[in-house]
Write a protein that holds these residues in place. Structure first.
Motif, mmCIF file in Angstrom:
data_model
loop_
_atom_site.group_PDB
_atom_site.id
_atom_site.type_symbol
_atom_site.label_atom_id
_atom_site.label_comp_id
_atom_site.label_asym_id
_atom_site.label_seq_id
_atom_site.Cartn_x
_atom_site.Cartn_y
_atom_site.Cartn_z
ATOM 1 N N VAL A 117 0.547 -1.286 -0.089
ATOM 2 C CA VAL A 117 0.197 -0.234 -0.098
ATOM 3 C C VAL A 117 0.949 1.089 -0.609
ATOM 4 C CG1 VAL A 117 -1.554 1.018 1.308
ATOM 5 C CG2 VAL A 117 -1.856 -0.959 1.048
ATOM 6 N N LYS A 121 0.971 4.582 -2.664
ATOM 7 C CA LYS A 121 1.286 5.198 -2.621
ATOM 8 C C LYS A 121 2.151 6.915 -2.757
ATOM 9 C CE LYS A 121 -2.141 4.659 1.769
ATOM 10 N NZ LYS A 121 -2.287 5.217 3.510
ATOM 11 N N MET A 127 -5.627 5.098 -5.027
ATOM 12 C CA MET A 127 -5.480 4.093 -3.524
ATOM 13 C C MET A 127 -6.629 3.441 -3.581
ATOM 14 S SD MET A 127 -2.422 3.804 -3.115
ATOM 15 C CE MET A 127 -2.428 1.947 -1.611
ATOM 16 N N ASN A 131 -7.037 -0.955 -4.187
ATOM 17 C CA ASN A 131 -6.665 -1.840 -3.178
ATOM 18 C C ASN A 131 -7.752 -2.569 -4.020
ATOM 19 O OD1 ASN A 131 -5.242 -1.516 -1.322
ATOM 20 N ND2 ASN A 131 -6.434 0.632 -0.387
#
Length: 184
Positions: A117, A121, A127, A131
Motif C-alpha cells: 500500500v 501511495k 488507492m 486496493n
C-alpha cells in the motif's frame, strides 16, 4: 522443421510458443524488430538482480530493436509472490506498472500488505481503485492465466526468456544474454 527454424541459433529453442501479449506491461520500441518476453517472479532474487540490468540496457538504447514484456509467474516457494503480482497488475491498470515496479525494487523486499500500500501511495496510485483491483477476482485470474500459459510454454524456473516466441536456452548470465540479444 522449416528453413527459418533450422537457421535459429543454438541458444533458441526451435519451437514457437503461444504467448499472449495484449495488455502486458512492456518497455522499449513500439515498432520492434524483435520481442523479448520474460516470465518472472518479482520476489525471486535472480529476477530482482537480472531484470534491472536488462532495463538499464533498454534505457541506454542498447536493445532498441526489442519490445520487452514482463509476464507474471509467481513462485509458490516465494512468500507473498502472488500478492506482489496482483499489486503489479493493479498498478498497471493505472498505467503505473513500471513506476510501482521500480519503487518496490528500490525500497526493499518486505512485501507485507502495509508495504504494498505504501508503495502504491508513493507511485501516485488512486488507492481505493488500487486496493479494489489488487484483490479482485479478475486480477487473480490474470495472474493464474499467466502462470498456466508459462507452464504450457515450458517455463519451470524464473526468469525464463522468449525471443520472438522461441524459448531462450542459452546462458542465464546477464552478460551472455545481452551479448546474444545485441547480436540476434
Amino acid at each position: 522443421m522449416n528453413l527459418a527454424q533450422a537457421a535459429l541459433p543454438d541458444a533458441l529453442d526451435k519451437d514457437v510458443n503461444n504467448i499472449r501479449l495484449a495488455g502486458v506491461a512492456s518497455l522499449g520500441n513500439n515498432h520492434p524488430k524483435h520481442t523479448l518476453v520474460v516470465y518472472a517472479c518479482y520476489t525471486c532474487p535472480h529476477c530482482r538482480k537480472q531484470i534491472p540490468e536488462l532495463m538499464t540496457a533498454f534505457s541506454n538504447g542498447q536493445l532498441n530493436q526489442y519490445q520487452f514484456y514482463w509476464k507474471l509467474w509467481p513462485l509458490r516457494s516465494h512468500e507473498r509472490s502472488k500478492d506482489v503480482a496482483q499489486a503489479l497488475l493493479a498498478a498497471g491498470r493505472q498505467e503505473k506498472f513500471w513506476s510501482y515496479f521500480m519503487i518496490l525494487l528500490k525500497d526493499g523486499s518486505n512485501y507485507d500488505d502495509a508495504y504494498l500500500v505504501a508503495a502504491g501511495k508513493k507511485s501516485g496510485l488512486d488507492m481505493p481503485k488500487f486496493n479494489t483491483d489488487r484483490s479482485s477476482m479478475t486480477i487473480k485470474q490474470e495472474v493464474l492465466q499467466s502462470k498456466l500459459e508459462g507452464v504450457k510454454n515450458g517455463v519451470h524456473e524464473t526468469p525464463t526468456f522468449f525471443i520472438d516466441g522461441h524459448r531462450y536456452v542459452g546462458s542465464k548470465k546477464t552478460d551472455a544474454l545481452l551479448t546474444f540479444l545485441r547480436a540476434y
